[in-house]
Enzyme design. Structure first.
Site, PDB file in Angstrom:
ATOM      1  CG  HIS A  72      -1.982  -1.048   1.148  1.00  0.00           C
ATOM      2  ND1 HIS A  72      -2.996  -1.132   2.068  1.00  0.00           N
ATOM      3  CD2 HIS A  72      -2.203  -2.046   0.251  1.00  0.00           C
ATOM      4  CE1 HIS A  72      -3.795  -2.135   1.746  1.00  0.00           C
ATOM      5  NE2 HIS A  72      -3.326  -2.708   0.656  1.00  0.00           N
ATOM      6  CD  GLU A  74      -2.047   3.837   3.236  1.00  0.00           C
ATOM      7  OE1 GLU A  74      -1.708   3.296   2.159  1.00  0.00           O
ATOM      8  OE2 GLU A  74      -3.155   3.661   3.751  1.00  0.00           O
ATOM      9  CB  CYS A 100      -6.088  -1.208   5.153  1.00  0.00           C
ATOM     10  SG  CYS A 100      -4.332  -1.641   5.221  1.00  0.00           S
ATOM     11  CB  CYS A 103      -1.649   1.070   6.147  1.00  0.00           C
ATOM     12  SG  CYS A 103      -1.059   0.266   4.631  1.00  0.00           S
TER      13      CYS A 103
END
Length: 152
Positions: A72, A74, A100, A103
């Site tokens: 992801h 992040e 999410c 993260c």
């Protein structure tokens, strides 16, 4: 933006726009997400969703499902700052989609104190975890080209 908008609001909307532009670097077809980490008005890291270094730039399988090893935005930004001489402690993360749960755990552990995001991810447990950890979460929704702060 109207006259009640603060300098902080203006900076938040500008940095979020930068994260949206950065998302365009993603090779993912289903969703392109961008993130930047800012500390003391300086961008100290950036990331977008994609495959790990050395992997082919294909994020989805033949059934259009995201491959399990795709990182992801992040996570990419946080691991990138970890490789530098910078510290994310006290920084702000700007990300185009809300984090999410996985993260969010990384955000908490990295010392980031604010998260500004554009749209909600379909599962909102990440934002709930961040708020539980005392991290300030702000949603800026783009309406007619202007960012409007949404109450969480």
């Amino acid at each position: 933006m109207d006259s009640t908008v603060t300098k902080k609001d203006l900076l938040d909307s500008r940095y979020l726009r930068m994260a949206q532009i950065w998302a365009e670097n993603s090779y993912c077809q289903r969703r392109q997400v961008g993130a930047i980490i800012v500390k003391d008005k300086m961008i100290i890291s950036d990331g977008y969703n994609g495959t790990p270094v050395g992997f082919e730039n294909v994020c989805e399988d033949e059934n259009d499902h995201t491959k399990a090893y795709v990182l992801h935005a992040e996570a990419n930004a946080i691991t990138k700052v970890a490789q530098s001489n910078n510290s994310s402690y006290g920084a702000t993360l700007y990300v185009t989609t809300s984090p999410c749960i996985e993260c969010s755990k990384l955000i908490i552990q990295s010392g980031i104190k604010r998260v500004v995001f554009g749209e909600y991810y379909r599962i909102t447990d990440g934002v709930e975890l961040l708020k539980r950890a005392g991290i300030e979460c702000i949603q800026l929704e783009c309406v007619d080209g202007k960012y409007i702060r949404k109450e969480l």
